[in-house]
Design a protein around this motif. Structure first.
Motif, PDB file in Angstrom:
ATOM      1  N   ALA A  20       0.735  -1.166   0.261  1.00  0.00           N
ATOM      2  CA  ALA A  20       0.030   0.195  -0.212  1.00  0.00           C
ATOM      3  C   ALA A  20       0.793   1.540   0.208  1.00  0.00           C
ATOM      4  CB  ALA A  20      -0.900   0.276   1.377  1.00  0.00           C
ATOM      5  N   ILE A  21       1.699   1.132   0.396  1.00  0.00           N
ATOM      6  CA  ILE A  21       2.581   2.313   0.755  1.00  0.00           C
ATOM      7  C   ILE A  21       3.538   2.896  -0.126  1.00  0.00           C
ATOM      8  CG2 ILE A  21       4.979   3.131   2.264  1.00  0.00           C
ATOM      9  CD1 ILE A  21       4.177   1.765   4.422  1.00  0.00           C
ATOM     10  N   HIS A  22       4.330   1.397  -1.255  1.00  0.00           N
ATOM     11  CA  HIS A  22       4.722   1.448  -2.224  1.00  0.00           C
ATOM     12  C   HIS A  22       3.328   1.991  -3.039  1.00  0.00           C
ATOM     13  CE1 HIS A  22       7.458   0.245  -5.604  1.00  0.00           C
ATOM     14  NE2 HIS A  22       6.200   0.055  -6.435  1.00  0.00           N
ATOM     15  N   LYS A  23       2.255   1.781  -3.351  1.00  0.00           N
ATOM     16  CA  LYS A  23       1.760   2.217  -4.141  1.00  0.00           C
ATOM     17  C   LYS A  23       1.661   3.639  -4.424  1.00  0.00           C
ATOM     18  CE  LYS A  23      -2.138  -0.757  -5.339  1.00  0.00           C
ATOM     19  NZ  LYS A  23      -3.266  -1.203  -4.825  1.00  0.00           N
ATOM     20  N   LEU A  24       0.973   4.009  -2.734  1.00  0.00           N
ATOM     21  CA  LEU A  24       1.084   5.489  -2.935  1.00  0.00           C
ATOM     22  C   LEU A  24       2.414   6.738  -3.384  1.00  0.00           C
ATOM     23  CD1 LEU A  24      -0.396   6.173   1.185  1.00  0.00           C
ATOM     24  CD2 LEU A  24      -1.652   6.584  -1.615  1.00  0.00           C
ATOM     25  N   THR A  25       3.392   5.641  -2.815  1.00  0.00           N
ATOM     26  CA  THR A  25       4.502   6.507  -3.073  1.00  0.00           C
ATOM     27  C   THR A  25       4.595   6.966  -4.578  1.00  0.00           C
ATOM     28  OG1 THR A  25       5.758   5.993  -1.380  1.00  0.00           O
ATOM     29  CG2 THR A  25       7.231   6.391  -3.054  1.00  0.00           C
ATOM     30  N   LEU A  26       4.650   5.337  -5.549  1.00  0.00           N
ATOM     31  CA  LEU A  26       4.021   5.699  -6.934  1.00  0.00           C
ATOM     32  C   LEU A  26       3.226   6.478  -7.315  1.00  0.00           C
ATOM     33  CD1 LEU A  26       5.056   4.187  -9.659  1.00  0.00           C
ATOM     34  CD2 LEU A  26       3.751   2.608  -9.427  1.00  0.00           C
ATOM     35  N   HIS A  27       2.015   6.739  -6.617  1.00  0.00           N
ATOM     36  CA  HIS A  27       1.754   7.492  -7.103  1.00  0.00           C
ATOM     37  C   HIS A  27       1.746   8.776  -7.083  1.00  0.00           C
ATOM     38  CE1 HIS A  27      -2.417   4.674  -6.691  1.00  0.00           C
ATOM     39  NE2 HIS A  27      -1.426   4.110  -7.028  1.00  0.00           N
ATOM     40  N   HIS A  28       2.258   9.621  -5.499  1.00  0.00           N
ATOM     41  CA  HIS A  28       2.712  10.376  -5.803  1.00  0.00           C
ATOM     42  C   HIS A  28       4.212  10.844  -6.500  1.00  0.00           C
ATOM     43  CE1 HIS A  28       4.061  14.356  -3.377  1.00  0.00           C
ATOM     44  NE2 HIS A  28       4.977  13.421  -3.441  1.00  0.00           N
ATOM     45  N   GLU A  29       4.905  10.482  -6.907  1.00  0.00           N
ATOM     46  CA  GLU A  29       6.261  10.582  -8.047  1.00  0.00           C
ATOM     47  C   GLU A  29       5.670   9.975  -9.475  1.00  0.00           C
ATOM     48  OE1 GLU A  29       9.641   8.229  -7.414  1.00  0.00           O
ATOM     49  OE2 GLU A  29       8.776   6.514  -6.672  1.00  0.00           O
ATOM     50  N   LEU A  30       4.659   9.967  -9.812  1.00  0.00           N
ATOM     51  CA  LEU A  30       3.954  10.024 -10.845  1.00  0.00           C
ATOM     52  C   LEU A  30       3.664  11.269 -11.301  1.00  0.00           C
ATOM     53  CD1 LEU A  30       1.817   6.398 -11.288  1.00  0.00           C
ATOM     54  CD2 LEU A  30       3.451   7.462 -13.075  1.00  0.00           C
ATOM     55  N   LEU A  31       2.534  12.293 -10.014  1.00  0.00           N
ATOM     56  CA  LEU A  31       2.179  13.398 -10.509  1.00  0.00           C
ATOM     57  C   LEU A  31       3.206  14.689 -10.142  1.00  0.00           C
ATOM     58  CD1 LEU A  31      -0.668  14.669 -10.044  1.00  0.00           C
ATOM     59  CD2 LEU A  31      -0.317  15.301  -7.471  1.00  0.00           C
ATOM     60  N   GLU A  32       4.689  14.187  -9.637  1.00  0.00           N
ATOM     61  CA  GLU A  32       5.738  14.844  -9.048  1.00  0.00           C
ATOM     62  C   GLU A  32       5.729  14.471 -10.587  1.00  0.00           C
ATOM     63  OE1 GLU A  32       7.925  15.516  -4.981  1.00  0.00           O
ATOM     64  OE2 GLU A  32       9.074  13.995  -6.508  1.00  0.00           O
ATOM     65  N   GLU A  75       5.251  -0.219 -16.762  1.00  0.00           N
ATOM     66  CA  GLU A  75       5.545  -0.077 -14.755  1.00  0.00           C
ATOM     67  C   GLU A  75       5.121   1.076 -14.428  1.00  0.00           C
ATOM     68  OE1 GLU A  75      10.175  -0.156 -14.178  1.00  0.00           O
ATOM     69  OE2 GLU A  75       9.836  -2.238 -15.650  1.00  0.00           O
ATOM     70  N   PHE A  76       3.923   1.385 -15.021  1.00  0.00           N
ATOM     71  CA  PHE A  76       3.800   2.543 -14.636  1.00  0.00           C
ATOM     72  C   PHE A  76       2.339   3.296 -15.615  1.00  0.00           C
ATOM     73  CE2 PHE A  76       6.162   5.076 -17.930  1.00  0.00           C
ATOM     74  CZ  PHE A  76       4.723   5.366 -18.675  1.00  0.00           C
ATOM     75  N   ILE A  77       1.855   2.501 -16.442  1.00  0.00           N
ATOM     76  CA  ILE A  77       0.662   3.155 -16.492  1.00  0.00           C
ATOM     77  C   ILE A  77      -0.502   2.107 -15.579  1.00  0.00           C
ATOM     78  CG2 ILE A  77      -1.170   2.211 -18.370  1.00  0.00           C
ATOM     79  CD1 ILE A  77       0.403   4.986 -19.437  1.00  0.00           C
ATOM     80  N   PRO A  78      -0.504   0.893 -15.376  1.00  0.00           N
ATOM     81  CA  PRO A  78      -1.908   0.184 -14.625  1.00  0.00           C
ATOM     82  C   PRO A  78      -1.878   1.212 -12.991  1.00  0.00           C
ATOM     83  CG  PRO A  78      -0.515  -1.432 -14.811  1.00  0.00           C
ATOM     84  CD  PRO A  78       0.544   0.213 -15.788  1.00  0.00           C
ATOM     85  N   ALA A  79      -0.342   2.162 -13.251  1.00  0.00           N
ATOM     86  CA  ALA A  79      -0.980   2.571 -11.152  1.00  0.00           C
ATOM     87  C   ALA A  79      -1.126   3.755 -11.946  1.00  0.00           C
ATOM     88  CB  ALA A  79       0.408   2.314 -10.728  1.00  0.00           C
ATOM     89  N   ALA A  80      -1.291   4.496 -13.015  1.00  0.00           N
ATOM     90  CA  ALA A  80      -1.554   5.900 -13.265  1.00  0.00           C
ATOM     91  C   ALA A  80      -2.973   5.777 -14.065  1.00  0.00           C
ATOM     92  CB  ALA A  80      -0.753   6.309 -14.306  1.00  0.00           C
ATOM     93  N   GLU A  81      -3.438   4.182 -14.380  1.00  0.00           N
ATOM     94  CA  GLU A  81      -5.049   4.408 -14.186  1.00  0.00           C
ATOM     95  C   GLU A  81      -5.857   4.339 -13.182  1.00  0.00           C
ATOM     96  OE1 GLU A  81      -6.894   3.343 -16.986  1.00  0.00           O
ATOM     97  OE2 GLU A  81      -6.193   3.260 -18.839  1.00  0.00           O
ATOM     98  N   GLU A  82      -4.607   3.366 -11.684  1.00  0.00           N
ATOM     99  CA  GLU A  82      -5.436   3.361 -10.800  1.00  0.00           C
ATOM    100  C   GLU A  82      -5.314   4.725  -9.912  1.00  0.00           C
ATOM    101  OE1 GLU A  82      -4.688   0.011  -8.564  1.00  0.00           O
ATOM    102  OE2 GLU A  82      -4.601   1.408  -6.679  1.00  0.00           O
ATOM    103  N   SER A  83      -4.662   5.435 -10.025  1.00  0.00           N
ATOM    104  CA  SER A  83      -4.550   6.620  -9.023  1.00  0.00           C
ATOM    105  C   SER A  83      -5.698   7.866  -9.998  1.00  0.00           C
ATOM    106  CB  SER A  83      -3.659   7.548  -9.181  1.00  0.00           C
ATOM    107  OG  SER A  83      -2.856   7.060 -10.226  1.00  0.00           O
TER     108      SER A  83
END
Ligand code: C2E
Ligand code: CA
Ligand code: CA
Ligand code: CA
Length: 277
Positions: A20-32, A75-83
């Motif tokens: 969960a933390i890893h996911k949040l970090t990734l979401h934050h990093e994507l935005l940044e 490696e990032f489109i799924p997280a970008a979709e989810e967030s």
């Protein structure tokens, strides 16, 4: 951590929290990353199978991560979709692809259509048509040089898909069904949708030379598409054998490492320079 013994639950929880933390970090990093303009586009040429000439490109996003280097979209489109970050990211991709295409045309390169992938999230937003019209207007790209790739899953709500696709057609933008054959599609809808082409998924193409059932599937997709007056493009084409078979079956276009991998803009400029003379 999940296989053994009594402490399973705790370990599993820790694991889960870590994820969960890893996911949040990734979401934050994507935005940044989006704010810091760390995303870039590569472009993969599409070739006419009969003449071997380049007839278009597909824009594919990459993340130039300050530590991890060039990160592929898987490696990032799924997280970008989810967030939900896929929405502003997708808008950036759309605009950048149009801008680059217009820049090439202004530089005297032969005008060719650029394909852009749309995500489910983008497709379900009410301002989709507006955003596309805006990108075209602001970059001054003629709509006939933009092609949108959607997947079969986006056409499940037939009524909505039909009205959106009609609006896109009115704008002058062409539509292609991506990864064709991997989703459930009622072949029936294809007759009614104002689309221009089908892209046969790589999973059918990669072993056509030695898998008769995939060869048969590819042959029937091509025949069906042509009956519906649609163009067919095969993706993931890597070998000369695949090229020969696709030609034999009358496939129109191909995209894959056999022709060229996705390249940065400068690579495309070199390639077209060579092709031109
Ligand atoms: P896709 O739309 O099916 O794109 C084709 C993928 O196949 C690309 O991977 C491309 O590099 C790869 N490929 C091309 N030729 C060959 C080949 O001959 N052999 C093999 N094995 N692979 C080949 P990539 O660039 O890693 O993109 C993966 C997926 O990420 C894309 O699949 C697409 O679904 C998604 N994607 C990429 N860019 C965007 C974007 O801007 N927006 C959205 N929503 N999705 C994107
Ligand atoms: Ca695609
Ligand atoms: Ca595809
Ligand atoms: Ca695919």
């Amino acid at each position: 951590a999940k296989e053994n013994g009594r402490n399973d639950f705790q370990l599993y929880t820790a694991d889960f929290e870590y994820q969960a933390i890893h996911k949040l970090t990734l979401h934050h990093e994507l935005l940044e990353g989006l704010q810091k303009r760390e995303f870039i586009l590569h472009y993969q040429p599409q070739y006419d199978l009969a003449s071997g000439r380049i007839v278009g490109f597909e824009a594919l996003v990459r993340w130039r991560h300050p530590i991890r280097g060039l990160v592929p979209p898987g490696e990032f489109i799924p997280a970008a979709e989810e967030s939900g970050i896929i929405v502003p990211l997708g808008e950036w991709v759309l605009r950048e692809a149009c801008r680059q295409n217009k820049e090439w045309q202004d530089a005297g390169m032969p005008p060719l259509p650029m394909s852009v992938n749309l995500s489910v999230r983008q497709f379900s937003r009410r301002d989709l048509i507006e955003k596309i019209a805006e990108a075209l207007r602001e970059t001054k790209l003629d709509p006939k040089y933009l092609k949108l790739e959607i997947t079969e899953s986006m056409t499940m709500d037939v009524q909505r898909a039909l009205s959106l696709l009609k609006e896109l057609k009115e704008l002058g933008v062409d539509i292609s069904i991506d990864d064709f054959g991997t989703g459930y599609s009622s072949f029936n809808y294809l007759r009614h949708f104002p689309i221009g082409s089908l892209k046969i998924d790589r999973s059918f193409v990669w072993d056509i030379a030695d898998n008769p059932s995939n060869a048969a599937i590819v042959a029937s997709i091509i025949a069906m598409a042509h009956n519906l007056e649609l163009q067919v493009i095969a993706e993931g084409v890597e070998t000369i054998e695949q090229v020969r078979l696709l030609r034999e079956h009358g496939c129109d276009e191909m995209q894959g490492y056999y022709g060229s991998p996705p390249l940065p803009g400068s690579g495309i400029e070199e390639l077209l320079g060579q092709e031109g003379g």
